[in-house]
Design a protein around this motif. Structure first.
Motif, mmCIF file in Angstrom:
data_model
loop_
_atom_site.group_PDB
_atom_site.id
_atom_site.type_symbol
_atom_site.label_atom_id
_atom_site.label_comp_id
_atom_site.label_asym_id
_atom_site.label_seq_id
_atom_site.Cartn_x
_atom_site.Cartn_y
_atom_site.Cartn_z
ATOM 1 N N ARG A 204 -35.970 34.455 -68.636
ATOM 2 C CA ARG A 204 -36.456 35.809 -68.896
ATOM 3 C C ARG A 204 -35.535 36.887 -68.336
ATOM 4 N N CYS A 205 -34.246 36.667 -68.436
ATOM 5 C CA CYS A 205 -33.250 37.644 -68.020
ATOM 6 C C CYS A 205 -32.382 38.039 -69.219
ATOM 7 N N GLU A 206 -31.644 39.107 -69.058
ATOM 8 C CA GLU A 206 -30.696 39.561 -70.065
ATOM 9 C C GLU A 206 -29.299 39.557 -69.451
ATOM 10 N N SER A 207 -28.310 39.205 -70.258
ATOM 11 C CA SER A 207 -26.938 39.130 -69.771
ATOM 12 C C SER A 207 -26.007 39.943 -70.656
ATOM 13 N N VAL A 208 -25.079 40.654 -70.027
ATOM 14 C CA VAL A 208 -24.053 41.411 -70.738
ATOM 15 C C VAL A 208 -22.700 41.027 -70.153
ATOM 16 N N TRP A 209 -21.796 40.623 -71.044
ATOM 17 C CA TRP A 209 -20.467 40.188 -70.602
ATOM 18 C C TRP A 209 -19.481 41.346 -70.679
ATOM 19 N N SER A 210 -18.875 41.670 -69.564
ATOM 20 C CA SER A 210 -17.803 42.670 -69.514
ATOM 21 C C SER A 210 -16.480 41.912 -69.507
ATOM 22 N N ASP A 211 -15.959 41.625 -70.693
ATOM 23 C CA ASP A 211 -14.771 40.777 -70.775
ATOM 24 C C ASP A 211 -13.552 41.421 -70.132
ATOM 25 N N LEU B 167 -13.562 43.135 -67.448
ATOM 26 C CA LEU B 167 -13.708 43.110 -65.998
ATOM 27 C C LEU B 167 -13.852 41.692 -65.440
ATOM 28 N N GLY B 168 -14.067 40.720 -66.323
ATOM 29 C CA GLY B 168 -14.108 39.338 -65.879
ATOM 30 C C GLY B 168 -15.411 38.902 -65.249
ATOM 31 N N PHE B 169 -16.526 39.527 -65.659
ATOM 32 C CA PHE B 169 -17.825 39.067 -65.151
ATOM 33 C C PHE B 169 -18.923 39.387 -66.161
ATOM 34 N N ALA B 170 -20.063 38.724 -65.959
ATOM 35 C CA ALA B 170 -21.267 39.006 -66.734
ATOM 36 C C ALA B 170 -22.307 39.594 -65.791
ATOM 37 N N THR B 171 -23.005 40.607 -66.260
ATOM 38 C CA THR B 171 -24.090 41.204 -65.487
ATOM 39 C C THR B 171 -25.405 40.636 -65.992
ATOM 40 N N VAL B 172 -26.193 40.081 -65.086
ATOM 41 C CA VAL B 172 -27.492 39.509 -65.437
ATOM 42 C C VAL B 172 -28.577 40.400 -64.867
ATOM 43 N N LEU B 173 -29.502 40.817 -65.707
ATOM 44 C CA LEU B 173 -30.605 41.687 -65.304
ATOM 45 C C LEU B 173 -31.911 40.911 -65.365
ATOM 46 N N GLY B 174 -32.747 41.089 -64.343
ATOM 47 C CA GLY B 174 -34.018 40.397 -64.313
ATOM 48 C C GLY B 174 -34.731 40.636 -63.003
ATOM 49 N N PHE B 175 -35.851 39.955 -62.821
ATOM 50 C CA PHE B 175 -36.610 40.057 -61.580
ATOM 51 C C PHE B 175 -36.065 39.065 -60.554
ATOM 52 N N PRO B 176 -36.316 39.301 -59.253
ATOM 53 C CA PRO B 176 -35.668 38.526 -58.194
ATOM 54 C C PRO B 176 -35.762 37.008 -58.341
ATOM 55 N N ALA B 177 -36.952 36.482 -58.595
ATOM 56 C CA ALA B 177 -37.093 35.023 -58.708
ATOM 57 C C ALA B 177 -36.295 34.482 -59.885
ATOM 58 N N ASP B 178 -36.252 35.246 -60.970
ATOM 59 C CA ASP B 178 -35.521 34.798 -62.160
ATOM 60 C C ASP B 178 -34.009 34.876 -61.946
ATOM 61 N N LEU B 179 -33.554 35.907 -61.248
ATOM 62 C CA LEU B 179 -32.128 36.016 -60.942
ATOM 63 C C LEU B 179 -31.672 34.865 -60.045
ATOM 64 N N ALA B 180 -32.521 34.487 -59.089
ATOM 65 C CA ALA B 180 -32.179 33.351 -58.228
ATOM 66 C C ALA B 180 -32.037 32.080 -59.050
ATOM 67 N N ALA B 181 -32.925 31.902 -60.028
ATOM 68 C CA ALA B 181 -32.857 30.718 -60.889
ATOM 69 C C ALA B 181 -31.557 30.715 -61.689
ATOM 70 N N VAL B 182 -31.190 31.861 -62.233
ATOM 71 C CA VAL B 182 -29.972 31.942 -63.041
ATOM 72 C C VAL B 182 -28.744 31.609 -62.201
ATOM 73 N N LEU C 295 -22.550 30.466 -71.412
ATOM 74 C CA LEU C 295 -23.397 29.678 -70.524
ATOM 75 C C LEU C 295 -24.281 30.589 -69.685
ATOM 76 N N VAL C 296 -23.712 31.667 -69.159
ATOM 77 C CA VAL C 296 -24.522 32.633 -68.400
ATOM 78 C C VAL C 296 -25.656 33.164 -69.268
ATOM 79 N N GLN C 297 -25.323 33.545 -70.510
ATOM 80 C CA GLN C 297 -26.333 34.125 -71.401
ATOM 81 C C GLN C 297 -27.450 33.132 -71.707
ATOM 82 N N GLU C 298 -27.097 31.879 -71.955
ATOM 83 C CA GLU C 298 -28.109 30.878 -72.280
ATOM 84 C C GLU C 298 -29.020 30.598 -71.089
ATOM 85 N N VAL C 299 -28.461 30.489 -69.904
ATOM 86 C CA VAL C 299 -29.275 30.267 -68.708
ATOM 87 C C VAL C 299 -30.152 31.487 -68.439
#
Length: 287
Positions: A132-139, A141-156, A123-127
């Motif tokens: 226009r963000c990229e997501s990497v799941w660290s299974d 560690l129990g979280f996903a890291t989302v990379l993007g610009f500020p407005a896009d990160l807020a949307a995610v 779900l994180v990856q699809e959102v």
């Protein structure tokens, strides 16, 4: 002789060594922001926007989507929220393109705790992809890291939080309906398949809303800078991904319950009752 709290020195030393061994064995965590004292030498990375009238409107729309009992209304409200966020992202991108010191991609981390961690990561990856963000799941560690610009990160962050609430509520309703019909109490396969299907279908709807907003803004403004600016930002995010996560692998998701898949797809898109064959999809991740 005892140490602090009545612990002898040998035990205290053994505990300290065990703690150090535990820390040394932890997997590495990507550095999203420069450490103190090094900010001046690093590229400018703004924090995700936290407050504006537009974000207040988005939060209000998502709150209604979470509270309504009508799936079609929830979908319409969520789609409108995505459209508003997409337009806001376009405005921010065009403004940043003319800035003396433009922003660089930053990152946030979103929890993907058990149960059904892989479905939550999907779900994180699809959102993220819809914004226009990229997501990497660290299974591990129990979280996903989302990379993007500020407005896009807020949307995610906003959309993911709301959609997880909506998906969970719809899953529980579907589980109860299934139990009433068949009496089956085996829910793990159903729940996981439901959440995977929901994530994939809602991702398609969000991307469609983003693409529609892009077309509308381009037509309204007649600005031929839009597509190159957005493409450049997407390239910058992917470059950031390659820098922080050079060893990314893919996690293959499995659909174990066709009924859960069908119910999850229908929950994300009531206009399409024929779920069809579940596609094989993967999540970007690191172990």
């Amino acid at each position: 002789m005892g140490g602090p709290g009545g612990v002898d020195r040998i035990t205290a030393l053994r505990d300290a060594v065990d703690a150090l061994s535990l820390v040394e064995g932890l997997p590495p965590i990507a550095l999203l922001r420069p450490p103190p004292g090094k900010a001046a030498a690093a590229p400018r990375v703004s924090a995700p926007v936290s407050g504006s009238r537009m974000l207040d409107r988005v939060r209000a729309l998502l709150a209604k989507a979470e509270s309504t009992t009508f799936p079609a209304e929830a979908e319409a409200l969520t789609g409108k929220a995505q459209e508003l966020m997409a337009r806001h992202s376009i405005d921010a991108a065009l403004l940043d393109a003319t800035a003396e010191r433009p922003d660089q991609p930053g990152g946030v981390r979103l929890s993907t705790d058990a149960p059904y961690a892989a479905a939550k990561a999907l779900l994180v990856q699809e959102v993220a992809a819809a914004n226009r963000c990229e997501s990497v799941w660290s299974d591990d560690l129990g979280f996903a890291t989302v990379l993007g610009f500020p407005a896009d990160l807020a949307a995610v962050e906003l959309l993911h939080t709301s959609l997880l609430v909506q998906a969970t509520a719809a899953m529980l309703r579907g589980r109860n309906e299934r139990r009433a019909k068949s009496g089956s109490r085996r829910t793990k396969g159903y729940d996981e398949s439901f959440l995977n299907a929901f994530a994939l279908r809602i991702g398609e709807r969000l991307r469609a809303a983003t693409e529609a907003a892009n077309r509308e803004v381009a037509e309204e403004r007649g600005d031929d800078r839009l597509l190159p600016v957005l493409a450049a930002r997407s390239d910058a995010v992917r470059e950031r991904l390659d820098t922080l996560f050079p060893g990314v692998t893919r996690y293959r998701l499995q659909v174990r319950d066709p009924e859960g898949w069908s119910s999850g797809t229908s929950a994300a898109d009531r206009a399409s009752l024929d779920a069809g064959a579940p596609p094989r999809r993967s999540v970007h991740g690191r172990r």
